[in-house]
Design a protein around this motif. Structure first.
Motif, PDB file in Angstrom:
ATOM      1  N   ALA A  14      14.909   5.965  -7.313  1.00  0.00           N
ATOM      2  CA  ALA A  14      15.616   5.215  -6.269  1.00  0.00           C
ATOM      3  C   ALA A  14      14.667   4.243  -5.557  1.00  0.00           C
ATOM      4  CB  ALA A  14      16.204   6.196  -5.260  1.00  0.00           C
ATOM      5  N   PRO A  15      15.161   3.060  -5.181  1.00  0.00           N
ATOM      6  CA  PRO A  15      14.308   2.109  -4.478  1.00  0.00           C
ATOM      7  C   PRO A  15      13.915   2.661  -3.101  1.00  0.00           C
ATOM      8  CG  PRO A  15      16.595   1.375  -4.459  1.00  0.00           C
ATOM      9  CD  PRO A  15      16.535   2.595  -5.324  1.00  0.00           C
ATOM     10  N   VAL A  16      12.736   2.342  -2.705  1.00  0.00           N
ATOM     11  CA  VAL A  16      12.186   2.905  -1.477  1.00  0.00           C
ATOM     12  C   VAL A  16      11.927   1.762  -0.506  1.00  0.00           C
ATOM     13  CG1 VAL A  16      10.188   4.088  -0.530  1.00  0.00           C
ATOM     14  CG2 VAL A  16      11.128   4.794  -2.740  1.00  0.00           C
ATOM     15  N   PRO A  17      12.322   1.938   0.761  1.00  0.00           N
ATOM     16  CA  PRO A  17      12.082   0.856   1.717  1.00  0.00           C
ATOM     17  C   PRO A  17      10.593   0.512   1.794  1.00  0.00           C
ATOM     18  CG  PRO A  17      13.345   2.650   2.719  1.00  0.00           C
ATOM     19  CD  PRO A  17      12.953   3.114   1.361  1.00  0.00           C
ATOM     20  N   LYS A  18      10.328  -0.765   1.995  1.00  0.00           N
ATOM     21  CA  LYS A  18       8.948  -1.247   2.068  1.00  0.00           C
ATOM     22  C   LYS A  18       8.139  -0.478   3.129  1.00  0.00           C
ATOM     23  CE  LYS A  18       5.901  -4.758   1.244  1.00  0.00           C
ATOM     24  NZ  LYS A  18       4.802  -4.361   2.125  1.00  0.00           N
ATOM     25  N   SER A  19       8.765  -0.222   4.292  1.00  0.00           N
ATOM     26  CA  SER A  19       8.020   0.428   5.380  1.00  0.00           C
ATOM     27  C   SER A  19       7.594   1.842   4.966  1.00  0.00           C
ATOM     28  CB  SER A  19       8.874   0.488   6.637  1.00  0.00           C
ATOM     29  OG  SER A  19       9.961   1.380   6.425  1.00  0.00           O
ATOM     30  N   GLU A  20       8.468   2.501   4.213  1.00  0.00           N
ATOM     31  CA  GLU A  20       8.153   3.851   3.756  1.00  0.00           C
ATOM     32  C   GLU A  20       6.995   3.817   2.750  1.00  0.00           C
ATOM     33  OE1 GLU A  20       8.357   7.719   4.182  1.00  0.00           O
ATOM     34  OE2 GLU A  20       9.510   6.265   5.346  1.00  0.00           O
ATOM     35  N   GLN A  21       7.007   2.782   1.910  1.00  0.00           N
ATOM     36  CA  GLN A  21       5.907   2.600   0.949  1.00  0.00           C
ATOM     37  C   GLN A  21       4.583   2.397   1.670  1.00  0.00           C
ATOM     38  OE1 GLN A  21       6.468  -0.317  -2.147  1.00  0.00           O
ATOM     39  NE2 GLN A  21       8.655   0.111  -2.302  1.00  0.00           N
ATOM     40  N   THR A  22       4.612   1.570   2.712  1.00  0.00           N
ATOM     41  CA  THR A  22       3.373   1.305   3.454  1.00  0.00           C
ATOM     42  C   THR A  22       2.864   2.588   4.121  1.00  0.00           C
ATOM     43  OG1 THR A  22       4.259  -0.884   3.907  1.00  0.00           O
ATOM     44  CG2 THR A  22       2.314  -0.217   5.168  1.00  0.00           C
ATOM     45  N   ARG A  23       3.812   3.318   4.709  1.00  0.00           N
ATOM     46  CA  ARG A  23       3.463   4.563   5.376  1.00  0.00           C
ATOM     47  C   ARG A  23       2.782   5.531   4.390  1.00  0.00           C
ATOM     48  NH1 ARG A  23       5.055   9.480   7.237  1.00  0.00           N
ATOM     49  NH2 ARG A  23       4.877   9.752   9.480  1.00  0.00           N
ATOM     50  N   THR A  24       3.399   5.659   3.214  1.00  0.00           N
ATOM     51  CA  THR A  24       2.859   6.560   2.200  1.00  0.00           C
ATOM     52  C   THR A  24       1.492   6.081   1.715  1.00  0.00           C
ATOM     53  OG1 THR A  24       5.115   7.062   1.506  1.00  0.00           O
ATOM     54  CG2 THR A  24       3.359   7.648  -0.018  1.00  0.00           C
ATOM     55  N   LEU A  25       1.375   4.775   1.550  1.00  0.00           N
ATOM     56  CA  LEU A  25       0.100   4.213   1.105  1.00  0.00           C
ATOM     57  C   LEU A  25      -1.012   4.533   2.111  1.00  0.00           C
ATOM     58  CD1 LEU A  25      -1.608   2.312  -0.730  1.00  0.00           C
ATOM     59  CD2 LEU A  25      -0.843   0.411   0.718  1.00  0.00           C
ATOM     60  N   ILE A  26      -0.713   4.363   3.390  1.00  0.00           N
ATOM     61  CA  ILE A  26      -1.721   4.632   4.420  1.00  0.00           C
ATOM     62  C   ILE A  26      -2.095   6.123   4.407  1.00  0.00           C
ATOM     63  CG2 ILE A  26      -2.184   4.639   6.919  1.00  0.00           C
ATOM     64  CD1 ILE A  26      -0.264   2.175   7.086  1.00  0.00           C
ATOM     65  N   LEU A  27      -1.070   6.980   4.322  1.00  0.00           N
ATOM     66  CA  LEU A  27      -1.312   8.428   4.317  1.00  0.00           C
ATOM     67  C   LEU A  27      -2.165   8.842   3.119  1.00  0.00           C
ATOM     68  CD1 LEU A  27      -0.803  11.203   5.585  1.00  0.00           C
ATOM     69  CD2 LEU A  27       1.384  11.306   4.388  1.00  0.00           C
ATOM     70  N   GLU A  28      -1.825   8.315   1.942  1.00  0.00           N
ATOM     71  CA  GLU A  28      -2.578   8.696   0.738  1.00  0.00           C
ATOM     72  C   GLU A  28      -4.006   8.169   0.779  1.00  0.00           C
ATOM     73  OE1 GLU A  28      -0.088   7.573  -2.570  1.00  0.00           O
ATOM     74  OE2 GLU A  28       1.030   9.461  -2.402  1.00  0.00           O
ATOM     75  N   THR A  29      -4.154   6.954   1.286  1.00  0.00           N
ATOM     76  CA  THR A  29      -5.507   6.401   1.420  1.00  0.00           C
ATOM     77  C   THR A  29      -6.333   7.254   2.383  1.00  0.00           C
ATOM     78  OG1 THR A  29      -4.559   4.197   1.111  1.00  0.00           O
ATOM     79  CG2 THR A  29      -6.810   4.311   1.973  1.00  0.00           C
ATOM     80  N   ALA A  30      -5.715   7.631   3.482  1.00  0.00           N
ATOM     81  CA  ALA A  30      -6.422   8.448   4.484  1.00  0.00           C
ATOM     82  C   ALA A  30      -6.871   9.773   3.878  1.00  0.00           C
ATOM     83  CB  ALA A  30      -5.518   8.689   5.692  1.00  0.00           C
ATOM     84  N   LEU A  31      -5.969  10.422   3.144  1.00  0.00           N
ATOM     85  CA  LEU A  31      -6.314  11.721   2.553  1.00  0.00           C
ATOM     86  C   LEU A  31      -7.485  11.576   1.586  1.00  0.00           C
ATOM     87  CD1 LEU A  31      -2.835  13.381   1.979  1.00  0.00           C
ATOM     88  CD2 LEU A  31      -4.635  14.075   3.565  1.00  0.00           C
ATOM     89  N   ARG A  32      -7.451  10.470   0.815  1.00  0.00           N
ATOM     90  CA  ARG A  32      -8.544  10.246  -0.136  1.00  0.00           C
ATOM     91  C   ARG A  32      -9.867  10.036   0.620  1.00  0.00           C
ATOM     92  NH1 ARG A  32     -10.459   5.564  -2.130  1.00  0.00           N
ATOM     93  NH2 ARG A  32      -8.629   4.312  -1.605  1.00  0.00           N
ATOM     94  N   LEU A  33      -9.830   9.246   1.667  1.00  0.00           N
ATOM     95  CA  LEU A  33     -11.068   8.992   2.420  1.00  0.00           C
ATOM     96  C   LEU A  33     -11.559  10.243   3.158  1.00  0.00           C
ATOM     97  CD1 LEU A  33     -10.625   5.383   3.859  1.00  0.00           C
ATOM     98  CD2 LEU A  33     -11.709   6.127   1.741  1.00  0.00           C
ATOM     99  N   PHE A  34     -10.621  11.012   3.710  1.00  0.00           N
ATOM    100  CA  PHE A  34     -11.022  12.262   4.376  1.00  0.00           C
ATOM    101  C   PHE A  34     -11.779  13.132   3.376  1.00  0.00           C
ATOM    102  CE2 PHE A  34      -7.083  12.193   7.404  1.00  0.00           C
ATOM    103  CZ  PHE A  34      -7.701  11.218   8.169  1.00  0.00           C
ATOM    104  N   GLN A  35     -11.257  13.164   2.162  1.00  0.00           N
ATOM    105  CA  GLN A  35     -11.863  13.995   1.128  1.00  0.00           C
ATOM    106  C   GLN A  35     -13.232  13.452   0.723  1.00  0.00           C
ATOM    107  OE1 GLN A  35      -8.827  15.514  -1.065  1.00  0.00           O
ATOM    108  NE2 GLN A  35     -10.061  16.723  -2.475  1.00  0.00           N
ATOM    109  N   GLU A  36     -13.308  12.116   0.567  1.00  0.00           N
ATOM    110  CA  GLU A  36     -14.557  11.510   0.102  1.00  0.00           C
ATOM    111  C   GLU A  36     -15.639  11.480   1.182  1.00  0.00           C
ATOM    112  OE1 GLU A  36     -12.298   8.422  -2.962  1.00  0.00           O
ATOM    113  OE2 GLU A  36     -13.546   7.607  -1.340  1.00  0.00           O
ATOM    114  N   ARG A  37     -15.247  11.158   2.419  1.00  0.00           N
ATOM    115  CA  ARG A  37     -16.241  10.910   3.470  1.00  0.00           C
ATOM    116  C   ARG A  37     -16.247  11.977   4.554  1.00  0.00           C
ATOM    117  NH1 ARG A  37     -14.860   4.457   4.497  1.00  0.00           N
ATOM    118  NH2 ARG A  37     -14.830   3.903   2.279  1.00  0.00           N
TER     119      ARG A  37
END
Lengths: 250, 250
Positions: A14-37
């Motif tokens: 199903a298509p996902v609203p742009k804002s939801e995509q951005t939110r998920t992108l930020i969350l996933e990036t944060a989790l990756r950085l928390f893990q790395e740094r």
């Protein structure tokens, strides 16, 4: 990137609203950085840069790093509910339901195991907004307690009415004990945590079976009261719930 | 500086061997530096320098920073036993004995409260040699369990023989729960931890009173077994104890 919680290996078309995509992108990036740094060393600015959004945009979705962690809790909770569905639809035995629900939690949480270990010291303080017991975590906690309520309600086990309301929170507390064990579990595939989930489910269902003995009920109440009184976030939630509760109780 | 454990404000006049003085000096210097600089950032070299001894001499007494922590556990345990004596000699009621022993622990530990909070993340991992559950901590743990054994044995409470051996370890586990709560307790004078100690003592003694109901005993056994199986250090200790135990056990 989906408007439903993203479960591992579940392709959602199903298509996902742009804002939801951005939110998920930020969350996933944060989790990756928390893990790395590490959590402490990762700034909102670094998260925004890595995600390719402006700092203002990142703050629009998550007003602090703590909010990102709440986002993570909500997400792992949603993944867990999705994965638990099969167990809850299949099993009627209380022990099997409990063991199943705890085991799928370990499956769902596996990708975050490393993060959890280094993140632990931030969440262990019950006064921290990152603690699972904090008022800030109420949303994630309520959703998790609801799973345990369904574990109990959908089973064949006979539970006295006066305990039916308390037990799901105590079961959730036991789950937090399992999570603590899992954080530090270094066995292959968290094998020891899985055995603990099974043993814990057996023990809890034996305990619940004993609740038909009236003499024990005051003890269950007292344990529950202790837990509400001494965990800061829980006390607030308990107060709110009491004011919402219909007067039909006991 | 004494050959007995040094209790706060207890002046001891007996002469103390030089080696014991040096050992105490190193331990106290280390605790001060851990508190000032953090455990991770304090080196054995820095401890030796501050204490005015050679690095070799420091290593002679404590072969690692971890051994210094064990020294700290032994010391706080010894101070606790000394302080608990008055309670154990005075009270015969189980609840009062438990509450008293837990409360004097909070008194004795007060000077280390700040250190405990920053040290916590090192000790929370059950696999760490610094964990209270580790094989390395067995000495300090056994001594602490012995206090709870005396709490139980010296009370008027009737405890079934088959539980008398298990309960002191479960009581010690409950004490570890209190310690965890205290580490993060920011109330004035650890007031909330003191209330928790009292409430916990009441709950535990109610629980023990219920142990006259035979139906509960398998549950107590199962809780104890779970605890021994899943805490790495405890499992080893349990194995050793089983091989030492006389065969009279029911």
């Amino acid at each position: 990137m989906t408007d439903k919680p993203k479960a591992a290996k579940t392709a959602v078309k199903a298509p996902v609203p742009k804002s939801e995509q951005t939110r998920t992108l930020i969350l996933e990036t944060a989790l990756r950085l928390f893990q790395e740094r590490g959590f402490d060393k990762t700034t909102m600015r670094a998260i925004a840069t890595e995600a390719g959004v402006s700092v203002g945009n990142a703050y629009y979705y998550f007003s602090s790093k703590e909010h990102l962690v709440q986002g993570f809790y909500d997400r792992i909770g949603a993944e867990h509910r999705l994965a638990a569905r099969a167990v809850l639809d299949r099993e009627t035995d209380l022990e099997a339901r409990m063991a199943g629900v705890l085991t799928v939690w370990i499956d769902v949480a596996a990708p975050y195991h490393e993060f959890a270990a280094q993140f632990f010291k931030n969440a262990a303080d019950p006064e921290s907004p990152l603690s699972p017991f904090s008022p800030e975590s109420e949303h994630a906690r309520d959703a998790a307690v609801a799973v345990h309520r369904e574990v109990l309600a959908g089973s064949r086990a006979k539970v006295p009415n006066e305990l039916a309301e308390l037990l799901p929170e105590l079961m959730w507390l036991a789950q937090m004990g399992l999570v603590l064990y899992w954080v530090f579990d270094r066995s292959e595939g968290s094998e020891r945590s899985r055995r603990l989930a099974e043993r814990g489910a057996r023990l809890t269902s034996s305990g619940i079976a004993l609740s038909r003995f009236r003499v024990l009920r005051p003890l269950v109440r007292e344990v529950h009261e202790l837990f509400e009184d001494f965990l800061p976030g829980m006390a607030e939630v308990a107060a709110t719930r009491a004011s919402r509760r219909p007067s039909t109780e006991s």
